[in-house]
Design a protein around this motif. Structure first.
Motif, mmCIF file in Angstrom:
data_model
loop_
_atom_site.group_PDB
_atom_site.id
_atom_site.type_symbol
_atom_site.label_atom_id
_atom_site.label_comp_id
_atom_site.label_asym_id
_atom_site.label_seq_id
_atom_site.Cartn_x
_atom_site.Cartn_y
_atom_site.Cartn_z
ATOM 1 N N LYS A 1 29.048 -32.218 88.713
ATOM 2 C CA LYS A 1 29.905 -33.288 89.217
ATOM 3 C C LYS A 1 31.225 -33.304 88.458
ATOM 4 C CE LYS A 1 27.134 -34.814 92.292
ATOM 5 N NZ LYS A 1 26.473 -33.516 92.396
ATOM 6 N N PRO A 2 32.332 -33.662 89.151
ATOM 7 C CA PRO A 2 33.612 -33.728 88.448
ATOM 8 C C PRO A 2 33.660 -34.895 87.461
ATOM 9 C CG PRO A 2 33.891 -34.297 90.780
ATOM 10 C CD PRO A 2 32.446 -33.962 90.590
ATOM 11 N N ILE A 3 34.339 -34.693 86.362
ATOM 12 C CA ILE A 3 34.477 -35.747 85.347
ATOM 13 C C ILE A 3 35.064 -37.019 85.971
ATOM 14 C CG2 ILE A 3 35.909 -36.363 83.344
ATOM 15 C CD1 ILE A 3 35.354 -33.504 82.284
ATOM 16 N N GLU A 4 36.017 -36.860 86.874
ATOM 17 C CA GLU A 4 36.705 -38.020 87.460
ATOM 18 C C GLU A 4 35.722 -39.017 88.095
ATOM 19 O OE1 GLU A 4 39.708 -39.206 87.350
ATOM 20 O OE2 GLU A 4 39.406 -40.773 88.885
ATOM 21 N N LEU B 1 24.192 -25.339 78.031
ATOM 22 C CA LEU B 1 25.529 -25.611 78.580
ATOM 23 C C LEU B 1 26.000 -27.015 78.172
ATOM 24 C CD1 LEU B 1 27.945 -25.015 80.430
ATOM 25 C CD2 LEU B 1 26.508 -25.581 82.406
ATOM 26 N N ILE B 2 25.089 -27.984 78.233
ATOM 27 C CA ILE B 2 25.441 -29.361 77.828
ATOM 28 C C ILE B 2 25.899 -29.350 76.365
ATOM 29 C CG2 ILE B 2 24.610 -31.725 77.486
ATOM 30 C CD1 ILE B 2 22.472 -31.175 79.636
ATOM 31 N N THR B 3 25.134 -28.676 75.519
ATOM 32 C CA THR B 3 25.470 -28.638 74.095
ATOM 33 C C THR B 3 26.878 -28.058 73.896
ATOM 34 O OG1 THR B 3 23.139 -28.255 73.699
ATOM 35 C CG2 THR B 3 24.581 -27.896 71.847
ATOM 36 N N LYS B 4 27.155 -26.981 74.618
ATOM 37 C CA LYS B 4 28.486 -26.353 74.485
ATOM 38 C C LYS B 4 29.583 -27.283 74.979
ATOM 39 C CE LYS B 4 27.133 -21.611 75.375
ATOM 40 N NZ LYS B 4 27.036 -20.711 76.513
ATOM 41 N N ARG B 5 29.316 -27.966 76.106
ATOM 42 C CA ARG B 5 30.352 -28.864 76.646
ATOM 43 C C ARG B 5 30.606 -30.031 75.689
ATOM 44 N NH1 ARG B 5 29.762 -30.856 82.591
ATOM 45 N NH2 ARG B 5 32.026 -30.890 82.581
ATOM 46 N N LEU B 6 29.530 -30.552 75.088
ATOM 47 C CA LEU B 6 29.702 -31.679 74.163
ATOM 48 C C LEU B 6 30.492 -31.253 72.931
ATOM 49 C CD1 LEU B 6 26.177 -33.367 74.395
ATOM 50 C CD2 LEU B 6 28.345 -34.340 75.161
ATOM 51 N N GLN B 7 30.205 -30.051 72.451
ATOM 52 C CA GLN B 7 30.936 -29.564 71.267
ATOM 53 C C GLN B 7 32.413 -29.366 71.590
ATOM 54 O OE1 GLN B 7 28.631 -26.165 70.186
ATOM 55 N NE2 GLN B 7 27.178 -27.361 68.983
ATOM 56 N N ALA B 8 32.695 -28.753 72.738
ATOM 57 C CA ALA B 8 34.091 -28.501 73.137
ATOM 58 C C ALA B 8 34.816 -29.825 73.347
ATOM 59 C CB ALA B 8 34.117 -27.670 74.407
ATOM 60 N N GLY C 1 25.661 -31.795 82.098
ATOM 61 C CA GLY C 1 25.961 -32.813 81.094
ATOM 62 C C GLY C 1 27.233 -33.606 81.324
ATOM 63 N N THR C 2 27.648 -33.745 82.583
ATOM 64 C CA THR C 2 28.895 -34.506 82.813
ATOM 65 C C THR C 2 28.735 -35.961 82.342
ATOM 66 O OG1 THR C 2 29.148 -33.086 84.738
ATOM 67 C CG2 THR C 2 30.741 -34.862 84.518
ATOM 68 N N LEU C 3 27.537 -36.524 82.538
ATOM 69 C CA LEU C 3 27.345 -37.919 82.107
ATOM 70 C C LEU C 3 27.414 -38.058 80.574
ATOM 71 C CD1 LEU C 3 24.961 -40.316 81.316
ATOM 72 C CD2 LEU C 3 26.906 -40.867 82.773
ATOM 73 N N PRO C 4 26.617 -37.281 79.809
ATOM 74 C CA PRO C 4 26.751 -37.427 78.345
ATOM 75 C C PRO C 4 28.167 -37.147 77.842
ATOM 76 C CG PRO C 4 25.231 -35.629 78.897
ATOM 77 C CD PRO C 4 25.484 -36.402 80.156
ATOM 78 N N LEU C 5 28.838 -36.224 78.495
ATOM 79 C CA LEU C 5 30.213 -35.885 78.110
ATOM 80 C C LEU C 5 31.142 -37.106 78.219
ATOM 81 C CD1 LEU C 5 31.386 -32.946 77.657
ATOM 82 C CD2 LEU C 5 32.280 -33.129 79.956
ATOM 83 N N VAL C 6 31.036 -37.793 79.350
ATOM 84 C CA VAL C 6 31.916 -38.951 79.577
ATOM 85 C C VAL C 6 31.495 -40.121 78.680
ATOM 86 C CG1 VAL C 6 32.733 -40.611 81.306
ATOM 87 C CG2 VAL C 6 32.451 -38.207 81.934
ATOM 88 N N THR C 7 30.195 -40.301 78.468
ATOM 89 C CA THR C 7 29.765 -41.412 77.611
ATOM 90 C C THR C 7 30.234 -41.176 76.175
ATOM 91 O OG1 THR C 7 27.615 -40.373 77.283
ATOM 92 C CG2 THR C 7 27.712 -42.047 78.933
ATOM 93 N N GLN C 8 30.206 -39.920 75.751
ATOM 94 C CA GLN C 8 30.672 -39.576 74.399
ATOM 95 C C GLN C 8 32.163 -39.933 74.272
ATOM 96 O OE1 GLN C 8 31.589 -35.403 73.629
ATOM 97 N NE2 GLN C 8 30.237 -35.431 71.871
ATOM 98 N N LYS C 9 32.914 -39.615 75.310
ATOM 99 C CA LYS C 9 34.360 -39.848 75.284
ATOM 100 C C LYS C 9 34.709 -41.331 75.261
ATOM 101 C CE LYS C 9 37.782 -36.990 75.554
ATOM 102 N NZ LYS C 9 37.982 -36.166 74.354
ATOM 103 N N TYR C 10 33.923 -42.115 75.999
ATOM 104 C CA TYR C 10 34.254 -43.537 76.130
ATOM 105 C C TYR C 10 33.367 -44.432 75.260
ATOM 106 C CZ TYR C 10 37.592 -42.114 79.535
ATOM 107 O OH TYR C 10 38.671 -41.510 80.123
ATOM 108 N N LYS C 11 32.813 -43.822 74.202
ATOM 109 C CA LYS C 11 32.100 -44.582 73.158
ATOM 110 C C LYS C 11 30.874 -45.354 73.670
ATOM 111 C CE LYS C 11 35.924 -45.001 69.917
ATOM 112 N NZ LYS C 11 36.954 -44.231 70.584
ATOM 113 N N ARG C 12 30.197 -44.790 74.672
ATOM 114 C CA ARG C 12 28.895 -45.302 75.066
ATOM 115 C C ARG C 12 27.866 -44.382 74.430
ATOM 116 N NH1 ARG C 12 33.418 -47.474 77.530
ATOM 117 N NH2 ARG C 12 32.927 -48.676 79.384
#
Ligand SMILES: C[S@@+](CC[C@H](N)C(=O)[O-])C[C@H]1O[C@@H](n2cnc3c(N)ncnc32)[C@H](O)[C@@H]1O
Length: 303
Positions: A235-238, A287-294, A262-273
């Motif tokens: 899913k797109p981040i937007e 892939l999720i782990t790599k996206r979260l690290q990046a 991991g689009t959901l964990p990625l966005v929650t990490q960014k917005y402090k959830r």
């Protein structure tokens, strides 16, 4: 890479490589604020569905155009097993999510009615039915039906129609995300892509913020979001960003039992959830782990 296969309530965030049906029962009742998830749609192999031989026989679409239909083992159920599977995970979600927490679920015409029917039978309050319009959807190459260019998002509250109250709906934050143009001369509100007013020709357009509607015109996932690897239904981040900003608060815990790329964990990490993300395929967990690290190295302004 460290792999975590179990739920630990003491952690700030949980990324778990496992089957959700095994992990969800371990989570304490009413301990999680919201669920935002994109489950299997069962578009790969439901009863009576024709296999995709016609596509494979056409080298133009698969070769030149690089078109691949979703055909995944994790997305392949009979109609009956899909309904049973959906019942089981949704019932667990109703148990885990706090009363009046948001439950937000993606689907297509293949599965969304099954999900809606369970929510209705359970008497849950449904706030919105959002249509996601993908204007860059791939054309329908059979020429026998309309081009499928929409997906749907059901926004429900974990309480009955009668009892539901005080759910999180961040009206102002969503309005701020919805910037459009207004013509200074004829005062009509316009789609943000216009350079001049299509009604009166005036090119003096003002940017304004308008209440968000339940039709979201968002392009499919751009290649820039696939830098760390590919997932067939990413899913797109937007889209996820709108939901996280609109339906949750800082520090809230959000569960996604079908985390994918991991689009959901990625966005929650960014917005402090905080997140509990469960994914059963090792390839996607990595892939999720790599996206979260990046993501940690990016600036919030980057997206
Ligand atoms: C539709 S995709 C989610 C895509 C995700 N929203 C994203 O942006 O990448 C569903 C994911 O759920 C995973 N999955 C399917 N059944 C599962 C189960 N029982 N437990 C955990 N994960 C599961 C699949 O491997 C797949 O990656």
């Amino acid at each position: 890479m460290k792999i975590n296969t179990d739920y630990n309530s003491g952690l700030e965030n949980n990324l778990i490589l496992n089957d959700s049906l095994l992990i969800l029962p371990k989570i304490e009742a009413h301990s999680v604020d919201h669920c935002i998830t994109d489950p299997p749609y069962n578009i790969s192999g439901y009863d009576g569905k024709k296999k995709i031989g016609w596509l494979k026989s056409n080298g133009y679409w698969t070769g030149e155009k690089n078109f691949n239909k979703v055909d995944e083992k994790w997305d392949s159920f009979s109609n009956k097993t899909y309904e049973d599977f959906t019942q089981v995970w949704l019932k667990e979600i109703f148990r885990i999510i706090k009363p009046n927490g948001n439950i937000i679920i993606f689907g297509s015409h293949h599965n969304i009615f099954k999900i809606a029917s369970i929510l209705e039978k359970e008497g849950k309050k449904i706030l919105n039915f959002i249509t996601w319009y993908k204007r860059n959807a791939f054309p329908n190459i059979t020429h026998r039906m309309l081009c499928d260019s929409t997906e749907f998002i059901i926004w429900a509250v974990n309480n009955s129609q009668k009892e539901a109250k005080n759910w999180t709906f961040n009206y102002d934050a969503l309005k701020k995300l919805n910037q459009i143009k207004k013509c200074d001369k004829c005062k009509k509100t316009l789609d943000s892509n216009y350079k001049y007013c299509p009604f009166c020709g005036n090119n003096n357009l003002k940017s304004i913020n308008l209440q968000m509607r339940n039709m979201w015109d968002v392009l499919g996932t751009p290649t820039t979001e696939r830098r760390q690897g590919k997932h067939p239904t990413q899913k797109p981040i937007e889209i996820i960003k709108r939901i996280v900003i609109g339906a949750t608060k800082e520090k809230d815990i959000i569960i996604d039992p079908f985390a994918g790329s991991g689009t959901l964990p990625l966005v929650t990490q960014k917005y402090k959830r905080r997140y509990i993300a469960i994914e059963k395929e090792k390839e996607f967990y990595e892939l999720i782990t790599k996206r979260l690290q990046a993501n940690e190295q990016l600036n919030i302004q980057d997206w």
